[in-house]
Design a protein around this motif. Structure first.
Motif, short mmCIF file in Angstrom:
data_model
loop_
_atom_site.label_atom_id
_atom_site.label_comp_id
_atom_site.label_asym_id
_atom_site.label_seq_id
_atom_site.Cartn_x
_atom_site.Cartn_y
_atom_site.Cartn_z
N LEU A 169 82.42 -34.02 119.01
CA LEU A 169 81.57 -34.04 117.82
C LEU A 169 82.23 -34.70 116.60
O LEU A 169 81.59 -34.85 115.56
CB LEU A 169 81.19 -32.60 117.43
N ASP A 170 83.49 -35.08 116.72
CA ASP A 170 84.27 -35.54 115.57
C ASP A 170 83.61 -36.67 114.78
O ASP A 170 83.56 -36.62 113.55
CB ASP A 170 85.68 -35.96 116.00
N ALA A 171 83.13 -37.71 115.46
CA ALA A 171 82.55 -38.86 114.75
C ALA A 171 81.31 -38.44 113.95
O ALA A 171 81.14 -38.86 112.79
CB ALA A 171 82.18 -39.97 115.74
N GLN A 172 80.46 -37.60 114.53
CA GLN A 172 79.28 -37.14 113.82
C GLN A 172 79.66 -36.28 112.61
O GLN A 172 79.11 -36.45 111.52
CB GLN A 172 78.37 -36.33 114.74
N ILE A 173 80.61 -35.38 112.80
CA ILE A 173 81.02 -34.49 111.72
C ILE A 173 81.63 -35.30 110.57
O ILE A 173 81.34 -35.05 109.40
CB ILE A 173 81.97 -33.39 112.24
N THR A 174 82.42 -36.31 110.90
CA THR A 174 83.02 -37.16 109.87
C THR A 174 81.93 -37.90 109.10
O THR A 174 81.94 -37.92 107.86
CB THR A 174 83.99 -38.18 110.51
N ALA A 175 80.96 -38.48 109.80
CA ALA A 175 79.88 -39.22 109.14
C ALA A 175 79.04 -38.29 108.25
O ALA A 175 78.66 -38.66 107.13
CB ALA A 175 78.99 -39.91 110.18
N LEU A 176 78.77 -37.10 108.73
CA LEU A 176 77.98 -36.14 107.95
C LEU A 176 78.73 -35.70 106.69
O LEU A 176 78.16 -35.62 105.60
CB LEU A 176 77.60 -34.93 108.81
N THR A 177 80.02 -35.46 106.85
CA THR A 177 80.84 -35.05 105.71
C THR A 177 80.89 -36.17 104.67
O THR A 177 80.73 -35.92 103.47
CB THR A 177 82.26 -34.68 106.18
N GLU A 178 81.10 -37.41 105.13
CA GLU A 178 81.16 -38.55 104.21
C GLU A 178 79.83 -38.78 103.50
O GLU A 178 79.79 -39.29 102.38
CB GLU A 178 81.59 -39.82 104.95
N ALA A 179 78.73 -38.39 104.14
CA ALA A 179 77.40 -38.56 103.54
C ALA A 179 77.04 -37.38 102.62
O ALA A 179 75.93 -37.34 102.08
CB ALA A 179 76.35 -38.73 104.62
N GLY A 180 77.95 -36.42 102.48
CA GLY A 180 77.72 -35.35 101.53
C GLY A 180 77.33 -34.01 102.10
O GLY A 180 76.97 -33.09 101.34
N ALA A 181 77.39 -33.84 103.42
CA ALA A 181 77.02 -32.54 104.01
C ALA A 181 78.00 -31.47 103.54
O ALA A 181 79.22 -31.62 103.67
CB ALA A 181 77.01 -32.63 105.53
N GLU A 182 77.46 -30.40 102.99
CA GLU A 182 78.27 -29.31 102.50
C GLU A 182 78.52 -28.26 103.57
O GLU A 182 79.47 -27.48 103.49
CB GLU A 182 77.59 -28.67 101.29
#
Length: 178
Positions: A15-28
């Motif tokens: 899941l790392d790539a998705q979690i990184t992209a979500l975090t960079e897009a502002g997911a809290e």
């Protein structure tokens, strides 16, 4: 609050790539499932939907992480919208928190609805054509007319319905329907 959702199909996928992209897009906050998208009930998605509040935004990297089909996506987004929350997909640039994003999303929804109706029409036409050729759909009867008559005769003689069912190798419910 921006709430991320990530999913992979199997436990050995990452899941790392998705979690990184979500975090960079502002997911809290991020909910993540390791389960097939074909399963409608997914524990983390269910938790996410239960905890949504008005003005939250559900964020995914691609819409296929949230739903297996457009119909499923429409159902999930409808659930999101019932609590007055929004939906964003990074890859498809869908954002129901903006008027233009809602327009795009509803165009997709209209196309999906049209396609569902066309499939239903074609199915009904096929069934009608099959009936015209003498084909009848559904499961074949468990008992013939003669067997049904014999069931009635045995019942009138006082035989137990359970014994009759065992004799004809059918369920008790089948005997009761006769």
């Amino acid at each position: 609050m921006i709430i991320g959702y990530a999913r992979v199909s199997t436990a050995d996928q990452n899941l790392d790539a998705q979690i990184t992209a979500l975090t960079e897009a502002g997911a809290e906050r991020i909910f993540a499932d390791k389960i097939s998208g074909a399963k409608r009930s997914r524990p983390e998605l269910d938790r996410l939907l239960d905890q949504l509040r008005p003005d939250d935004v559900v964020l995914v990297t691609k819409y296929d992480r949230l739903a297996r089909s457009l119909v499923d996506l429409l159902d999930i987004v409808a659930q999101i919208e019932t609590v007055q929350a929004g939906f964003r997909s990074l890859a498809e640039d869908i954002d129901t928190t903006t008027p233009a994003g809602r327009l795009i999303f509803h165009v997709f929804a209209s196309i999906a609805q049209f396609e569902r109706e066309r499939i239903r029409e074609r199915t009904m036409e096929g069934l009608k054509a099959a009936r015209a050729k003498g084909r009848v759909g559904g499961r074949p009867p468990a008992l013939s007319a003669d067997q049904k008559a014999e069931v009635l005769r045995l019942k009138s003689e006082g035989r137990a319905m359970k014994d009759i069912a065992n004799l004809f190798k059918v369920s008790l419910a089948t005997v009761k329907r006769v």
